[in-house]
Design a protein around this motif. Sequence first.
Motif, PDB file in Angstrom:
ATOM      1  N   ASN A 141      -1.494  -1.761  -8.191  1.00 20.30           N
ATOM      2  CA  ASN A 141      -2.407  -0.671  -8.509  1.00 20.30           C
ATOM      3  C   ASN A 141      -3.751  -1.200  -8.990  1.00 20.30           C
ATOM      4  OD1 ASN A 141      -0.292  -1.288 -10.666  1.00 20.30           O
ATOM      5  ND2 ASN A 141      -1.938  -0.404 -11.923  1.00 20.30           N
ATOM      6  N   LEU A 171       2.415   1.819  -5.889  1.00 19.76           N
ATOM      7  CA  LEU A 171       1.423   1.418  -6.877  1.00 19.76           C
ATOM      8  C   LEU A 171       0.065   1.184  -6.234  1.00 19.76           C
ATOM      9  CD1 LEU A 171       3.405  -1.086  -9.147  1.00 19.76           C
ATOM     10  CD2 LEU A 171       2.551   1.177  -9.794  1.00 19.76           C
ATOM     11  N   ASP A 174      -1.487   4.557  -5.036  1.00 20.65           N
ATOM     12  CA  ASP A 174      -1.977   5.324  -6.187  1.00 20.65           C
ATOM     13  C   ASP A 174      -3.257   4.714  -6.752  1.00 20.65           C
ATOM     14  OD1 ASP A 174       0.204   6.978  -5.931  1.00 20.65           O
ATOM     15  OD2 ASP A 174       1.292   6.167  -7.662  1.00 20.65           O
ATOM     16  N   GLY A 175      -3.268   3.395  -6.906  1.00 20.43           N
ATOM     17  CA  GLY A 175      -4.439   2.736  -7.465  1.00 20.43           C
ATOM     18  C   GLY A 175      -5.663   2.905  -6.584  1.00 20.43           C
ATOM     19  N   THR A 322      -5.350   3.149 -13.779  1.00 22.25           N
ATOM     20  CA  THR A 322      -5.068   2.723 -12.402  1.00 22.25           C
ATOM     21  C   THR A 322      -3.690   3.179 -11.903  1.00 22.25           C
ATOM     22  OG1 THR A 322      -4.093   0.612 -13.112  1.00 22.25           O
ATOM     23  CG2 THR A 322      -6.493   0.669 -12.731  1.00 22.25           C
ATOM     24  N   THR A 323      -2.986   3.967 -12.712  1.00 17.02           N
ATOM     25  CA  THR A 323      -1.669   4.461 -12.308  1.00 17.02           C
ATOM     26  C   THR A 323      -1.613   5.970 -12.453  1.00 17.02           C
ATOM     27  OG1 THR A 323      -0.788   4.098 -14.538  1.00 17.02           O
ATOM     28  CG2 THR A 323      -0.449   2.351 -12.927  1.00 17.02           C
TER      29      THR A 323
END
Length: 325
Positions: A141, A171, A174-175, A322-323
């Motif tokens: 992420n 991850l 999403d990031g 970042t998550t």
Amino acid sequence: MKKNIRILLALLSVFALIVSACGDDDSDSSGSSDDGIRIAIVAPSAENDLAFSQSIVDGVGRLTGVSEVAITPGTFIVEEAATAIRDYAEDGYDLVIAHGSQYGGPLQEIAADFPDTAFAWGTAVDTFGLPNVSAYTAASNEGGFVLGQLAASIGSNVGIVGPIAVGDAKLYVDGFQLGAEAGGASVNVTYIESFSDVALASETAAAFVENGADILTGTAQMTVGAIGVAEQEGILWFGTQSNQTSAAADGVVAASQVYHWEVALQSLVNDISSGQLGGNTYEINLSNGGLVIEWGNWDVPNNLSDLVDSVSQSVINSEVTTTVG
């Protein structure tokens, strides 16, 4: 006189045999386990997939204290992977790496049968409470967020081709989405429910382009199909896991988040060499140098290079989210 010569020659022959025997002993010792541990890798796709499997092969190749590396690629079917994992343990390898989160079930059973063999698997964090099992994971992420910010500074419409929403794949997605949206870009995500379906990845990428995407990204070995679409349509691709520059013509792959698994695994190798077989979880991230943003083959403007450095530091300092969740 002739008798003395014959005796001298005989003595010289005996001396030569002794020297040869000593030399053979030295040769045998140089190939012993003292030179390093033997590592086996079981991976779900090709070792040169420019993605998940290549990342672990490249990382192990950078380790020190290793005398031999064996690889069984293409074992996406869990039962086939389990057979390979057990075979390597029976063959006496010091460390068996099961590189796939789908391998956790069989690894737990096999590791219990071989308490003197070290096992590692990822991306995961569970060691099952076994002293000979280690887990490793990637904070993907983090680099995803950095690349998302970079993408938003270049384009405005991002299409993300995801495999299955698990592990480091989710991850990263999403990031990247958070970074791109924070930079003002619109983002569309489609998980194709496969790590290996190249054709479906291509179709998904093409659909994004038809709907106005000017930036593409994705993760897992199936992304070679999506990269082909980016090359054909003349738009930028952002990669992850391995450096994907060579997957397309120069100027197509803008940058890649590259996994340097050796940052985590070197500690494990050192521990095994000193008698500790496992029980730890390792993570690679931007801070420890396990995740590195590597540029593709194009003339990168200074302002973009500065942006990557600045955002990376913000991520390391936990100044941004970042998550998801």
